[in-house]
Write a protein that holds these residues in place. Sequence first.
Motif, PDB file in Angstrom:
ATOM      1  N   UNK A 166       0.728  -1.103  -0.207  1.00  0.00           N
ATOM      2  CA  UNK A 166      -0.197  -0.112   0.037  1.00  0.00           C
ATOM      3  C   UNK A 166       0.745   1.144  -0.079  1.00  0.00           C
ATOM      4  N   UNK A 167       0.679   1.987  -0.992  1.00  0.00           N
ATOM      5  CA  UNK A 167       1.387   3.396  -0.926  1.00  0.00           C
ATOM      6  C   UNK A 167       2.333   3.452  -1.938  1.00  0.00           C
ATOM      7  N   UNK A 175       2.967   3.014   6.163  1.00  0.00           N
ATOM      8  CA  UNK A 175       2.861   1.703   6.752  1.00  0.00           C
ATOM      9  C   UNK A 175       3.311   1.683   8.280  1.00  0.00           C
ATOM     10  N   UNK A 176       3.794   2.866   8.603  1.00  0.00           N
ATOM     11  CA  UNK A 176       3.998   2.880  10.163  1.00  0.00           C
ATOM     12  C   UNK A 176       5.223   2.376  10.707  1.00  0.00           C
ATOM     13  N   UNK A 220       5.420  11.667  10.936  1.00  0.00           N
ATOM     14  CA  UNK A 220       4.451  10.704  11.713  1.00  0.00           C
ATOM     15  C   UNK A 220       3.826  10.069  10.582  1.00  0.00           C
ATOM     16  N   UNK A 221       3.138   8.977  10.881  1.00  0.00           N
ATOM     17  CA  UNK A 221       2.221   8.055  10.097  1.00  0.00           C
ATOM     18  C   UNK A 221       0.862   8.373  10.169  1.00  0.00           C
ATOM     19  N   UNK A 222       0.172   7.687   8.987  1.00  0.00           N
ATOM     20  CA  UNK A 222      -1.093   7.828   8.739  1.00  0.00           C
ATOM     21  C   UNK A 222      -1.810   7.024   7.792  1.00  0.00           C
ATOM     22  N   UNK A 223      -2.967   6.537   8.129  1.00  0.00           N
ATOM     23  CA  UNK A 223      -3.866   5.635   7.147  1.00  0.00           C
ATOM     24  C   UNK A 223      -3.955   6.399   5.845  1.00  0.00           C
ATOM     25  N   UNK A 224      -3.788   5.446   4.710  1.00  0.00           N
ATOM     26  CA  UNK A 224      -3.711   6.096   3.612  1.00  0.00           C
ATOM     27  C   UNK A 224      -5.090   6.633   3.357  1.00  0.00           C
ATOM     28  N   UNK A 225      -6.169   5.905   3.727  1.00  0.00           N
ATOM     29  CA  UNK A 225      -7.564   6.562   3.493  1.00  0.00           C
ATOM     30  C   UNK A 225      -7.730   8.076   4.007  1.00  0.00           C
TER      31      UNK A 225
END
Length: 410
Positions: A166-167, A175-176, A220-225
Amino acid sequence: MLDVTAEDQALLDRYLAGYQRLIAGQIPANTAARRHFIAVARGLALPATPHEWAYVKWSLRQRRLDAEPKHDRRLHSAKAPLQANFGRTDWLRRWVSGTGDAAMYGWHRLVALSKRGAAQASDVYNLLHASDLSAQLDRWFRAQFGGAKPSIYDKAMDASYNGTHVGGGDHRLFDGGHDLLGAWQAVAGASPHDSLLQEVSGYMLGLWRDLVTPRGLPLFSMEKESFDAVSTYVAGVFGISGQWLKDVLTVNVGELLGTAVGTIAVLLNWDKADVDRFASLVGSFGISAIMAANPLLGLIAVASLARAYQRASHGADLSAIASGVLRGGSGAGVFILTASLIGGPVWVGLVAGICAKVALQHAWTHGAQLASGVEWGRIADAVAGHCRREAYETTASLKELAEFRRMVDR
């Protein structure tokens, strides 16, 4: 040796008290000339005017007098030229004093050149990184410092992406496993047999490999949605592209270097006596940060501007801050706009952008000097006087006309 001449002494006799009041803050530093005088007095700029040279020579003379034994001070007069301070035969003392003057002058010159050099170097680098040259700079960093064989820690940081894909090229943001906390969690669980030192080393190398890529390290990480929803909203409301939003949420080594040199330049030029240069630097950094989507440089610019506003003691300082920010921001904007509009090789656009920026700064500086030389108060008084005379004459004419009409009506 820097000698106090007769011309210098004449200025000191007349203006020394005013110099000291200006430096002490009892006279407002509401002009560029006064601010530069204060910078010279503090050793932050080089003397350029007769007043500044006279004060510098007087300060050096006083410093030498303070260093002499008390029984020798009776030989000196506060208003005597510096040549009379030492006997003709006291060549050793003269030589030592002159050497000290030269060393002090050289140190002041070195400090001033360091401040100016740091400001110009950081300004130029961040402007280049905000131009079309940034992609080439990022690829160069990756070619020079990347390319190492992935370790078990790199694979652990990429484990989530390798399972979902994803991404794509922007997977570090989603992806965190690549932000500061997520990377450490991935590295800590990579192997049950490694030591803490190996984990720390793998963690630092993993972050470095992310930094030297053009896409960079996520803050920072975040959800793709979630990102897609935010990107759609800001694109519809503010017209901001999704790619710019990705850039502002990440930082690479080129942006980190620009922030570092920018911070050094801000610290060296953080002087209330030279508000114009400091504010101009902050304005240029602000535009560069926006165009390059450099979040760290943007934070430096905002924090510096807030601190400058907080330290402003009166309206003149606020005016100088606003003028400096506008000058620096407009120069940066003209450079980036010109460099992007000129076709052909990148260097052609960069040269054109530099020429446009220099021309704008030259016009701004000379325009401000011309404006400062105009006696606006006298012009306003003349205009007000003319308006009063016109109003009086008009009123008198109306009264005479009304009197004439009354006579006719009779």
